[in-house]
Design a protein around this motif. Structure first.
Motif, PDB file in Angstrom:
ATOM      1  N   HIS A   1      42.485  27.072  38.067  1.00 18.55           N
ATOM      2  CA  HIS A   1      42.414  27.713  36.756  1.00 18.55           C
ATOM      3  C   HIS A   1      41.897  29.133  36.919  1.00 18.55           C
ATOM      4  O   HIS A   1      41.031  29.407  37.739  1.00 18.55           O
ATOM      5  CB  HIS A   1      41.496  26.917  35.818  1.00 18.55           C
ATOM      6  N   GLN A   2      42.425  30.031  36.084  1.00 15.33           N
ATOM      7  CA  GLN A   2      42.018  31.431  36.165  1.00 15.33           C
ATOM      8  C   GLN A   2      40.571  31.587  35.725  1.00 15.33           C
ATOM      9  O   GLN A   2      40.167  31.100  34.672  1.00 15.33           O
ATOM     10  CB  GLN A   2      42.922  32.293  35.282  1.00 15.33           C
ATOM     11  N   SER A   3      39.760  32.244  36.550  1.00 12.02           N
ATOM     12  CA  SER A   3      38.385  32.549  36.199  1.00 12.02           C
ATOM     13  C   SER A   3      38.228  34.056  36.140  1.00 12.02           C
ATOM     14  O   SER A   3      39.098  34.793  36.593  1.00 12.02           O
ATOM     15  CB  SER A   3      37.422  31.965  37.235  1.00 12.02           C
ATOM     16  N   PHE A   4      37.118  34.501  35.592  1.00 20.95           N
ATOM     17  CA  PHE A   4      36.934  35.941  35.441  1.00 20.95           C
ATOM     18  C   PHE A   4      35.519  36.345  35.811  1.00 20.95           C
ATOM     19  O   PHE A   4      34.599  35.530  35.833  1.00 20.95           O
ATOM     20  CB  PHE A   4      37.247  36.375  34.008  1.00 20.95           C
ATOM     21  N   ASP A   5      35.381  37.603  36.147  1.00 16.88           N
ATOM     22  CA  ASP A   5      34.084  38.211  36.403  1.00 16.88           C
ATOM     23  C   ASP A   5      33.746  39.070  35.199  1.00 16.88           C
ATOM     24  O   ASP A   5      34.640  39.577  34.504  1.00 16.88           O
ATOM     25  CB  ASP A   5      34.140  39.057  37.669  1.00 16.88           C
ATOM     26  N   ILE A   6      32.480  39.232  34.948  1.00 16.06           N
ATOM     27  CA  ILE A   6      32.015  40.067  33.839  1.00 16.06           C
ATOM     28  C   ILE A   6      30.849  40.894  34.368  1.00 16.06           C
ATOM     29  O   ILE A   6      30.107  40.443  35.247  1.00 16.06           O
ATOM     30  CB  ILE A   6      31.564  39.207  32.626  1.00 16.06           C
ATOM     31  N   GLY A   7      30.707  42.109  33.862  1.00 12.15           N
ATOM     32  CA  GLY A   7      29.621  42.924  34.357  1.00 12.15           C
ATOM     33  C   GLY A   7      29.283  44.081  33.442  1.00 12.15           C
ATOM     34  O   GLY A   7      30.069  44.490  32.585  1.00 12.15           O
TER      35      GLY A   7
ATOM     36  N   GLN B   1      44.074  37.903  28.252  1.00 12.02           N
ATOM     37  CA  GLN B   1      45.150  38.872  28.233  1.00 12.02           C
ATOM     38  C   GLN B   1      45.920  38.744  29.535  1.00 12.02           C
ATOM     39  O   GLN B   1      45.449  38.114  30.476  1.00 12.02           O
ATOM     40  CB  GLN B   1      44.601  40.295  28.069  1.00 12.02           C
ATOM     41  N   PRO B   2      47.119  39.313  29.601  1.00 16.08           N
ATOM     42  CA  PRO B   2      47.901  39.174  30.830  1.00 16.08           C
ATOM     43  C   PRO B   2      47.135  39.678  32.042  1.00 16.08           C
ATOM     44  O   PRO B   2      46.518  40.721  32.002  1.00 16.08           O
ATOM     45  CB  PRO B   2      49.131  40.053  30.553  1.00 16.08           C
ATOM     46  N   ALA B   3      47.190  38.924  33.119  1.00 15.02           N
ATOM     47  CA  ALA B   3      46.464  39.300  34.334  1.00 15.02           C
ATOM     48  C   ALA B   3      47.073  40.530  34.960  1.00 15.02           C
ATOM     49  O   ALA B   3      48.279  40.653  35.033  1.00 15.02           O
ATOM     50  CB  ALA B   3      46.486  38.154  35.339  1.00 15.02           C
ATOM     51  N   PRO B   4      46.261  41.476  35.389  1.00 17.23           N
ATOM     52  CA  PRO B   4      46.815  42.673  36.012  1.00 17.23           C
ATOM     53  C   PRO B   4      47.367  42.340  37.381  1.00 17.23           C
ATOM     54  O   PRO B   4      46.778  41.578  38.119  1.00 17.23           O
ATOM     55  CB  PRO B   4      45.608  43.613  36.131  1.00 17.23           C
TER      56      PRO B   4
ATOM     57  N   GLU C   1      37.056  41.210  34.619  1.00 17.78           N
ATOM     58  CA  GLU C   1      38.208  41.282  35.506  1.00 17.78           C
ATOM     59  C   GLU C   1      38.525  39.893  36.011  1.00 17.78           C
ATOM     60  O   GLU C   1      37.629  39.067  36.175  1.00 17.78           O
ATOM     61  CB  GLU C   1      37.940  42.208  36.694  1.00 17.78           C
ATOM     62  N   PRO C   2      39.789  39.595  36.267  1.00 10.50           N
ATOM     63  CA  PRO C   2      40.132  38.271  36.810  1.00 10.50           C
ATOM     64  C   PRO C   2      39.656  38.142  38.248  1.00 10.50           C
ATOM     65  O   PRO C   2      39.585  39.115  38.989  1.00 10.50           O
ATOM     66  CB  PRO C   2      41.663  38.253  36.731  1.00 10.50           C
ATOM     67  N   LEU C   3      39.304  36.937  38.601  1.00 11.92           N
ATOM     68  CA  LEU C   3      38.951  36.633  39.981  1.00 11.92           C
ATOM     69  C   LEU C   3      40.176  36.092  40.715  1.00 11.92           C
ATOM     70  O   LEU C   3      41.081  35.541  40.093  1.00 11.92           O
ATOM     71  CB  LEU C   3      37.831  35.584  40.015  1.00 11.92           C
TER      72      LEU C   3
ATOM     73  N   GLN D   1      46.365  31.790  29.284  1.00  7.92           N
ATOM     74  CA  GLN D   1      45.176  31.396  30.041  1.00  7.92           C
ATOM     75  C   GLN D   1      44.910  32.296  31.245  1.00  7.92           C
ATOM     76  O   GLN D   1      44.372  31.862  32.253  1.00  7.92           O
ATOM     77  CB  GLN D   1      45.281  29.932  30.488  1.00  7.92           C
ATOM     78  N   GLU D   2      45.325  33.545  31.149  1.00  9.67           N
ATOM     79  CA  GLU D   2      45.031  34.503  32.196  1.00  9.67           C
ATOM     80  C   GLU D   2      44.235  35.642  31.571  1.00  9.67           C
ATOM     81  O   GLU D   2      44.248  35.841  30.356  1.00  9.67           O
ATOM     82  CB  GLU D   2      46.313  35.025  32.834  1.00  9.67           C
ATOM     83  N   TYR D   3      43.575  36.415  32.425  1.00 14.69           N
ATOM     84  CA  TYR D   3      42.679  37.441  31.917  1.00 14.69           C
ATOM     85  C   TYR D   3      43.037  38.808  32.463  1.00 14.69           C
ATOM     86  O   TYR D   3      43.317  38.962  33.643  1.00 14.69           O
ATOM     87  CB  TYR D   3      41.221  37.098  32.287  1.00 14.69           C
TER      88      TYR D   3
END
Length: 971
Positions: free
Chosen positions: A695-701, A529-532, A686-688, A583-585
């Protein structure tokens, strides 16, 4: 702006004041020009590097590509840092002029910059024969080697670089050798409990204000009410609690300072004043100048306390100096910020990098990485084993706070201390003396601060950070020290810790390994989804978790498997966004329950693995405790070292691992239906930061929040506290047709006051301002939510007010789009426009500029809605882009459902009205202020209008009609 050959004098250079409209340029032959951006860029290509103020902002205003440091221009802020190293100013020509005691014209042109330069060099000239002259000349050596453009000019003023008496060519950077050392003193006895009489509080207030001070109705009454928080406590665990709503303009800061200083003096104890923002901490410290005008006395009586991550770490500073020394020419780029930081540190009051006396624009000019590298942002402090322990800024502050009368802290630190004290073994003394009297200013933020302080997160970032704290850098470029390195000195003296330490290091590999984010993205990706745009990359995060690490093949550990299972459930239960191809989070979330069976099964395995980590951590702690309890001959230095290690071990490792295990265990027994849960559990991605990753990476928790976060706040603070004052201009909501009792009851529920054993004392003091005469409010009926319509409205309104406008947005993307459309037309009219999330400046710097440049306008989000104090003509209009409804996330949904007392829509309205009240409170700060509040959302319901003070005239008008009314009212 291409680099040009260096030249000798800034007075031979062109001078530039860059603006998005017409820039002002003074050419080397003395011609003063006003040019639009394209012509300015073209002219600069043919000129030598200019004399300017705030180079990065100038580049941005002209849409020029940033250059690497050291930059080739003459930036007057660099020179100011050298001449006055510990003074904050607005980084503009007017801000610099006011700091130097000059009085510029209303419109400043480029020909004024040489005057500023001459004033700074003249002041520098007075220092060459002063005691600090030799030090300044020694500092010139690293500055000259860094290629700093000012070094030759400064050398002409104070003399050439000198290493006289120095053992090393970079001796001037080794500040830890010259800073004052603290010495241990006998513990301060516990304070007595004598009350403060209301009459004496009024007398103290009168003395503080002086004979000619402005009379503020209600201020003396407020001081009288506050004294109830200083009554002797009658029952253990039942502090005296005062809820005092003090309308804007009451003068509540000095109102509570008067009885606080009286109580501290008479009882020989400290009062802790807690705020929500660093900005207000600084304001309160400034107010205390009136109580303690003598600098030496004030330093003894007043201390500002923040978390360790806010302060310069001398050990990190030494690491950087050694790195620069060993790398030679390859490290010259680091010499400039390091040298100026050394200059600042020797003049700083307390080494506070964030919101202290280091200008907020330092990181904007020299790179935020230079600050992140010298702050303790990894929780790696080695306390008493550090060679700079007795010169440490943080340790100085801790010891000063033990003997101070007033300690100015923030909600985050106070609540973290309360939480730590409840978890740390009772026999371990806390590094800070636990206070018995608290004042919570900006008290309406207590639930928000408690929600952050007492929540739990098992996320990639949190768990990988603990692994890094335990194991160190594991081959990356980071300077992170592992637990073994931090305990080297203790291993030699206490061999029994060797075995549990090795067990800890082996068990720590259950946590995510370096490169976890890349592996997580490869195997499982949640719905893109679009990166905040409200998640700025931070140097701290980038340093701790470099995203460009390779992901070598290796067996997956239980934590990484768990994170992938979280991501799988999240992807399955959230809708795919139409723009997923970007390709964004975006920050995405879903409920934990009903939980996917594989996730539930693996949580049990992960809990078992974490117990294998917790067990040796506790054994290591026990070995240290035995040393303290069983060894009577242990020297005081070693005892301090062990105690600080124990505190850190509990707070940094044992406490989070225990919390994670408890959370994972609870997954095996889901909450029963039709019951009110204690916690809210959910999954979030959340995006990192992507500065170091192509490349866009993300965190998960997995996240756990208290349904009512004021429960742990009250439970941890009411036992040590004897008295609390909770105050704000907006403690209560004021819905229509509601009695005072109902509003107080709702406020007590929201603030957690109902959880205290002793019922609170309530007080309300009205604002002294005549809002019917000083303000107007308009809801615009013909502005749509389209960006073009919004931009037209903002431009028209700011023009009508002649600047001095604060624009508030509920979405960062919309703020940026409006900014793009209006910044050039406004600046062409002579109205500078600044914006949070656009300009390369922190919030405090933006507010300083807005306050100084009285015709400017500022766009921001919720951080600008609360706690901004801009009195006078600098702020005459507040414009809201949209009704600030609460964000409909999982936390809000559950609290709305379970804490709304059966009125969920009223719950939403209450939050929105409180936000409107806070925004309106920015407008009138003095009795002679005039201001206009404008809402561009035509759908804003009338039931929210009670958010405005009594007497405010609210009209629904078209934009054209409102503009006519505004011009007539303001002018």
């Amino acid at each position: 702006m291409p680099a040009s050959p260096p030249f000798l004098s800034p007075f031979d250079a062109p001078a530039l004041i860059a603006r998005r409209g017409l820039s002002s340029i003074l050419t080397p032959d003395g011609e003063l020009l006003d040019l639009p951006a394209p012509q300015t860029r073209e002219l600069l290509r043919s000129l030598p590097p200019p004399l300017l103020i705030h180079g990065p902002a100038a580049l941005k205003a002209l849409d020029l590509t940033p250059l690497s440091q050291p930059v080739p221009w003459f930036d007057l802020l660099d020179l100011f840092l050298f001449v006055r190293p510990a003074q904050t100013i607005a980084p503009t020509p007017r801000g610099l002029a006011l700091a130097l005691g000059l009085h510029p014209q209303k419109t400043i042109t480029a020909d004024f910059l040489p005057t500023l330069c001459e004033a700074l060099l003249s002041e520098l000239n007075t220092k060459k024969d002063a005691p600090e002259g030799n030090h300044l000349r020694s500092l010139l050596l690293p500055l000259q080697r860094s290629g700093w453009v000012w070094s030759d000019i400064i050398s002409d003023v104070i003399g050439p670089p000198s290493t006289q008496g120095a053992s090393h060519s970079y001796e001037s950077l080794r500040i830890w050798k010259r800073l004052p050392r603290w010495e241990e003193e006998a513990p301060r006895p516990a304070p007595s409990s004598y009350p403060v009489s209301p009459i004496k509080a009024r007398e103290r207030l009168r003395d503080i204000l002086g004979e000619h001070a402005e009379t503020r109705p209600g201020q003396a009454d407020f001081s009288s009410v506050v004294t109830s928080a200083f009554e002797p406590r009658e029952t253990l665990g039942a502090p005296n609690v005062v809820l005092a709503e003090a309308g804007t303009g009451t003068g509540k800061t000095l109102g509570y300072i008067a009885p606080s200083t009286l109580w501290a003096e008479e009882n020989k104890g400290a009062v802790w004043v807690s705020t929500y923002t660093r900005h207000l901490q600084r304001q309160i410290e400034q107010e205390l100048h009136r109580v303690y005008p003598n600098d030496t006395v004030r330093r003894e009586k007043v201390v500002v306390r923040k978390g360790r991550e806010n302060y310069l770490c001398l050990l990190n500073m030494e690491d950087m100096v050694n790195t620069v020394t060993s790398r030679g020419k390859d490290a010259t780029a680091s010499l400039l910020p390091l040298s100026l930081l050394a200059r600042w540190a020797e003049k700083s009051r307390d080494g506070d990098l964030m919101g202290g006396d280091l200008p907020g624009w330092f990181g904007e000019i020299f790179g935020h990485g230079s600050l992140a590298a010298i702050a303790d942002r990894r929780g790696e402090c080695i306390h008493a084993s550090c060679p700079h322990y007795q010169t440490c800024f943080v340790e100085h502050g801790i010891r000063r706070a033990r003997r101070a009368d007033i300690v100015i802290a923030n909600h985050a630190l106070v609540m973290a201390q309360a939480a730590w004290n409840s978890l740390t073994p009772a026999h371990l003394p806390d590094e800070d003396t636990i206070p018995s009297r608290y004042i919570f200013d900006e008290g309406h933020h207590i639930p928000e601060a408690a929600d952050s302080a007492f929540s739990i997160a098992f996320s990639g970032l949190e768990t990988a950070e603990l692994r890094r704290w335990l194991l160190g850098a594991e081959g990356s470029r980071s300077r992170a020290r592992g637990l073994q390195r931090r305990l080297d000195d203790l291993i030699e003296r206490i061999p029994s810790i060797q075995k549990p330490l090795h067990a800890v290091l082996n068990a720590a590999r259950v946590l995510p390994a370096p490169g976890w984010s890349a592996r997580l993205k490869e195997k499982t990706s949640p719905s893109p989804q679009p990166a905040p745009e409200n998640l700025p990359a931070t140097e701290e995060t980038e340093t701790l978790f470099p995203l460009d690490l390779p992901a070598p093949p290796q067996p997956e550990n239980p934590s990484e498997i768990f994170l992938k299972l979280l991501a799988h459930q999240l992807k399955a239960r959230t809708a795919e966004h139409p723009s997923s191809r970007s390709q964004e989070y975006f920050s995405n979330e879903c409920d934990l329950y009903p939980i996917n069976p594989p996730l539930e099964e693996h949580s049990e395995l992960l809990a078992q693995e974490l117990r294998q980590l917790l067990r040796p951590l506790e054994q290591l702690s026990q070995q240290f405790e035995h040393q303290i309890e069983d060894n009577d001959e242990i020297d005081s230095t070693l005892r301090q070292r062990i105690e600080s290690t124990l505190r850190t071990l509990h707070r940094r490792a044992i406490s989070p691992v225990s919390s994670w295990i408890s959370m994972l265990d609870s997954l095996q027994t889901p909450p029963a239906p039709d019951t009110i849960p204690t916690y809210i559990d959910f999954i979030r991605s959340e995006p990192l930061p992507q500065k170091q990753s192509p490349h866009q990476s993300f965190d998960i928790g997995l996240y756990r929040h208290w349904l009512d976060p004021t429960i742990p706040f009250v439970s941890t603070i009411q036992t040590p506290a004897h008295g609390l004052l909770i105050t704000s201009a907006t403690l209560r909501d004021q819905p229509q047709n509601t009695s005072g009792e109902e509003t107080w009851h709702a406020a007590e529920l929201r603030l957690g006051a109902t959880h205290f054993i002793k019922p609170p004392i309530r007080a309300s003091l009205m604002s002294p301002f005549d809002y019917s005469k000083q303000t107007r409010a308009y809801i615009i009926t013909d502005v749509s939510s389209e960006i073009a319509s919004l931009a037209h409205a903002f431009r028209s309104l700011f023009s009508a007010s002649g600047g001095s406008g604060l624009g508030l947005f509920t979405a960062i993307r919309r703020l940026r789009e409006v900014y793009k459309r209006i910044q050039e037309p406004l600046e062409t009219e002579g109205i500078p426009l600044y914006a949070q999330h656009v300009d390369a400046m922190d919030n405090a710097t933006l507010v300083d500029i807005f306050r100084t440049e009285i015709q400017s306008c500022l766009l921001g989000t919720d951080a600008m809605r609360d706690g901004v104090d801009v009195p006078g003509d600098a702020l005459r209009m507040v414009v809201f882009e949209k009704t600030p409804w609460p964000r409909p996330d999982i936390l809000h949904r559950e609290r709305r459902k379970l804490l709304s007392e059966g009125r969920p829509s009223e719950y939403d309205d209450r939050i929105t009205r409180m936000r409107l009240r806070q925004a309106f409170g920015r407008l009138i700060r003095r009795s002679d202020d005039r201001g206009v509040f404008v809402m561009l959302d035509r759908r804003m319901p009338s039931r929210l209008l009670s958010a405005f003070p009594e007497g405010v005239q609210v009209e629904r008008l078209s934009l054209t009609d409102a503009l006519e009314h505004i011009k007539e009212f303001l002018n």
